[in-house]
Design an enzyme around this catalytic site. Structure first.
Site, PDB file in Angstrom:
ATOM      1  N   ASP A  18      28.624   2.865  60.381  1.00 42.73           N
ATOM      2  CA  ASP A  18      27.311   3.114  59.759  1.00 42.73           C
ATOM      3  C   ASP A  18      27.034   1.988  58.767  1.00 42.73           C
ATOM      4  O   ASP A  18      27.954   1.274  58.359  1.00 42.73           O
ATOM      5  CB  ASP A  18      27.304   4.469  59.036  1.00 42.73           C
ATOM      6  CG  ASP A  18      25.948   4.773  58.391  1.00 42.73           C
ATOM      7  OD1 ASP A  18      24.906   4.505  59.021  1.00 42.73           O
ATOM      8  OD2 ASP A  18      25.913   5.252  57.247  1.00 42.73           O
ATOM      9  N   SER A  19      25.775   1.884  58.351  1.00 41.37           N
ATOM     10  CA  SER A  19      25.438   0.912  57.310  1.00 41.37           C
ATOM     11  C   SER A  19      26.180   1.240  56.016  1.00 41.37           C
ATOM     12  O   SER A  19      26.292   0.385  55.143  1.00 41.37           O
ATOM     13  CB  SER A  19      23.933   0.948  57.045  1.00 41.37           C
ATOM     14  OG  SER A  19      23.577   2.224  56.526  1.00 41.37           O
ATOM     15  N   TYR A  50      20.197  -0.488  55.807  1.00 48.46           N
ATOM     16  CA  TYR A  50      19.643  -1.231  56.943  1.00 48.46           C
ATOM     17  C   TYR A  50      18.162  -0.887  57.169  1.00 48.46           C
ATOM     18  O   TYR A  50      17.446  -1.648  57.799  1.00 48.46           O
ATOM     19  CB  TYR A  50      20.380  -0.847  58.234  1.00 48.46           C
ATOM     20  CG  TYR A  50      21.746  -1.455  58.454  1.00 48.46           C
ATOM     21  CD1 TYR A  50      22.372  -2.244  57.492  1.00 48.46           C
ATOM     22  CD2 TYR A  50      22.396  -1.237  59.657  1.00 48.46           C
ATOM     23  CE1 TYR A  50      23.635  -2.779  57.734  1.00 48.46           C
ATOM     24  CE2 TYR A  50      23.655  -1.776  59.908  1.00 48.46           C
ATOM     25  CZ  TYR A  50      24.273  -2.546  58.943  1.00 48.46           C
ATOM     26  OH  TYR A  50      25.512  -3.071  59.193  1.00 48.46           O
ATOM     27  N   GLY A  51      17.772   0.292  56.717  1.00 46.05           N
ATOM     28  CA  GLY A  51      16.484   0.865  57.111  1.00 46.05           C
ATOM     29  C   GLY A  51      15.270   0.024  56.794  1.00 46.05           C
ATOM     30  O   GLY A  51      14.248   0.109  57.471  1.00 46.05           O
ATOM     31  N   CYS A  82      24.617   5.772  62.978  1.00 42.94           N
ATOM     32  CA  CYS A  82      23.492   5.259  62.199  1.00 42.94           C
ATOM     33  C   CYS A  82      22.270   5.258  63.112  1.00 42.94           C
ATOM     34  O   CYS A  82      22.264   4.566  64.144  1.00 42.94           O
ATOM     35  CB  CYS A  82      23.820   3.835  61.744  1.00 42.94           C
ATOM     36  SG  CYS A  82      22.494   3.003  60.882  1.00 42.94           S
ATOM     37  N   ASN A  83      21.263   6.038  62.746  1.00 44.47           N
ATOM     38  CA  ASN A  83      20.045   6.097  63.557  1.00 44.47           C
ATOM     39  C   ASN A  83      19.361   4.730  63.612  1.00 44.47           C
ATOM     40  O   ASN A  83      18.823   4.332  64.651  1.00 44.47           O
ATOM     41  CB  ASN A  83      19.068   7.104  62.953  1.00 44.47           C
ATOM     42  CG  ASN A  83      19.566   8.533  63.041  1.00 44.47           C
ATOM     43  OD1 ASN A  83      19.239   9.260  63.950  1.00 44.47           O
ATOM     44  ND2 ASN A  83      20.387   8.943  62.079  1.00 44.47           N
ATOM     45  N   THR A  84      19.374   4.021  62.481  1.00 45.00           N
ATOM     46  CA  THR A  84      18.665   2.742  62.394  1.00 45.00           C
ATOM     47  C   THR A  84      19.313   1.708  63.318  1.00 45.00           C
ATOM     48  O   THR A  84      18.623   1.011  64.071  1.00 45.00           O
ATOM     49  CB  THR A  84      18.698   2.231  60.934  1.00 45.00           C
ATOM     50  OG1 THR A  84      18.343   3.303  60.067  1.00 45.00           O
ATOM     51  CG2 THR A  84      17.749   1.071  60.729  1.00 45.00           C
ATOM     52  N   CYS A 205      18.410  10.518  59.528  1.00 46.02           N
ATOM     53  CA  CYS A 205      19.266   9.451  58.993  1.00 46.02           C
ATOM     54  C   CYS A 205      20.554  10.128  58.556  1.00 46.02           C
ATOM     55  O   CYS A 205      20.507  11.187  57.918  1.00 46.02           O
ATOM     56  CB  CYS A 205      18.576   8.773  57.806  1.00 46.02           C
ATOM     57  SG  CYS A 205      19.662   7.732  56.806  1.00 46.02           S
ATOM     58  N   THR A 206      21.680   9.541  58.929  1.00 47.72           N
ATOM     59  CA  THR A 206      22.948  10.220  58.665  1.00 47.72           C
ATOM     60  C   THR A 206      23.257  10.342  57.167  1.00 47.72           C
ATOM     61  O   THR A 206      24.032  11.206  56.770  1.00 47.72           O
ATOM     62  CB  THR A 206      24.110   9.519  59.403  1.00 47.72           C
ATOM     63  OG1 THR A 206      24.102   8.122  59.077  1.00 47.72           O
ATOM     64  CG2 THR A 206      23.962   9.673  60.906  1.00 47.72           C
ATOM     65  N   HIS A 207      22.647   9.493  56.359  1.00 46.01           N
ATOM     66  CA  HIS A 207      22.837   9.629  54.903  1.00 46.01           C
ATOM     67  C   HIS A 207      22.224  10.933  54.372  1.00 46.01           C
ATOM     68  O   HIS A 207      22.715  11.491  53.394  1.00 46.01           O
ATOM     69  CB  HIS A 207      22.152   8.480  54.156  1.00 46.01           C
ATOM     70  CG  HIS A 207      22.955   7.217  54.104  1.00 46.01           C
ATOM     71  ND1 HIS A 207      23.116   6.397  55.196  1.00 46.01           N
ATOM     72  CD2 HIS A 207      23.633   6.624  53.081  1.00 46.01           C
ATOM     73  CE1 HIS A 207      23.850   5.341  54.840  1.00 46.01           C
ATOM     74  NE2 HIS A 207      24.174   5.464  53.567  1.00 46.01           N
TER      75      HIS A 207
HETATM   76  N1  DGL Z   1      22.597   6.067  57.845  1.00 50.93           N
HETATM   77  C1  DGL Z   1      21.695   5.226  58.520  1.00 50.93           C
HETATM   78  C2  DGL Z   1      20.791   5.935  59.505  1.00 50.93           C
HETATM   79  O1  DGL Z   1      21.175   6.953  60.040  1.00 50.93           O
HETATM   80  C3  DGL Z   1      21.070   4.066  57.816  1.00 50.93           C
HETATM   81  C4  DGL Z   1      20.498   4.205  56.484  1.00 50.93           C
HETATM   82  C5  DGL Z   1      20.147   2.836  55.971  1.00 50.93           C
HETATM   83  O2  DGL Z   1      21.057   2.013  55.900  1.00 50.93           O
HETATM   84  O3  DGL Z   1      18.973   2.596  55.686  1.00 50.93           O
HETATM   85  O4  DGL Z   1      19.725   5.475  59.806  1.00 50.93           O
END
Ligand code: DGL
Length: 305
Positions: A18-19, A50-51, A82-84, A205-207
């Site tokens: 993940d990011s 990353y978003g 990470c979805n992004t 988003c996994t966060h």
């Molecule tokens: N946790 C990540 C996601 O699911 C990225 C969040 C990020 O880095 O902006 O998209």
């Protein structure tokens, strides 16, 4: 060009990336589903979030991290938690590494749409995810019976990431997370279970899973919060079964055993103490599971900064 890939076996680890620390929420689910597996988790916290960075950064960076996990850790499968990064780079990775079982994550629009009673579903995600073509396709696929209310949540992943950094006072970043959750949920519309209200919220988003308590406090007990951790873990099991690399279950192991510290290695390109405090807080793993790693930025990723 296709990447080199060393032979793997059922005892090789599963890579998870993940990011930052968001993917630990997916690792939680993987540990439950696959308690006999070894995991190598990489948090690119030195470059998170990353978003808001754009594909020109995220694609080459994701490729470099995938290569690192394959070449230095011999992973038998890779979960892009990470979805992004999934939205930006999963197709490219499939081309680069056709032999590697790859599992991406994407916002759970389908289950949310199937379970919503009001047919109004909120979606929170990063700007990168919700503006991607993959996301537009998902909305088109599942949007016939459901109205999706979509919000790009700039700054929220960063706030959650910061909340793990020490010695930043815990309270200031938690306040920032709560304020952003309040701003973005009110921008989405009215939540509730009455006709016309949003009764289901997709955490895209996994966060954001780590902000669940804040979201629950804002939205009340009736609104459903939907994430993909468990589904991704089941999909990972299926992919390992198909490739014949699922770790065998020890015959004498208790049924509810979790993958323990000896089977989990966590690495970060950012703050080691932040990863250590997240590992303890969310996975009950000791600091000794965590190390710092340096993965230099590729020229393409550097040029896009
Ligand atoms: N946790 C990540 C996601 O699911 C990225 C969040 C990020 O880095 O902006 O998209």
């Amino acid at each position: 060009m296709a990447a080199t890939f060393s032979p793997v076996s059922s005892s090789s680890p599963i890579g998870v990336f993940d990011s930052g620390i968001g993917g630990l929420s997916v690792l939680q689910a993987l540990r439950h589903e696959l308690p006999h597996e070894r995991f190598v988790y990489l948090a690119d916290s030195g470059n998170a979030p990353y978003g808001e960075r754009g594909d020109a950064f995220v694609v080459p960076r994701t490729r470099d991290i995938a290569q690192h996990l394959v070449q230095h850790h011999g992973v038998k499968a890779l979960v892009i938690a990470c979805n992004t990064a999934t939205a930006a780079a999963v197709e490219q990775l499939r081309t680069d590494m056709p032999q590697l079982p790859l599992i991406g994550v994407e916002p759970a629009l389908k289950p949310a749409s199937l379970s919503s009673q009001t047919h109004h579903v909120g979606v929170m995600g990063t700007r990168g995810t919700v503006s991607s073509q993959r996301f537009a396709r998902l909305v088109a696929e599942h949007g016939s019976r459901t109205q999706f209310h979509v919000q790009a949540c700039d700054g929220l992943a960063r706030a959650i990431e910061r909340s793990t950094e020490v010695p930043l006072p815990q309270d200031s970043s938690t306040t920032e997370t709560r304020a952003l959750c309040a701003r973005y949920t009110s921008a989405l519309g009215t939540f509730g279970v009455k006709t016309g209200q949003i009764d289901t919220l997709v955490l895209g988003c996994t966060h954001y899973i780590f902000a669940k308590d804040d979201l629950r406090a804002l939205l009340g007990p009736e609104v459903q919060l939907v994430d993909t951790g468990a589904a991704v873990a089941r999909q990972t099991r299926r992919m390992l079964e198909q490739s014949g690399t699922l770790a065998p279950e020890p015959t004498d192991a208790p049924a509810d055993l979790l993958a323990g510290p000896a089977q989990i290695q966590l690495m970060t390109t950012g703050s080691l103490s932040a990863l250590q405090s997240s590992a303890l807080r969310w996975l009950d793993l000791p600091a000794t599971c965590c190390t710092a790693v340096d993965i230099p930025l590729h020229a393409e990723a550097l040029a896009s900064r």
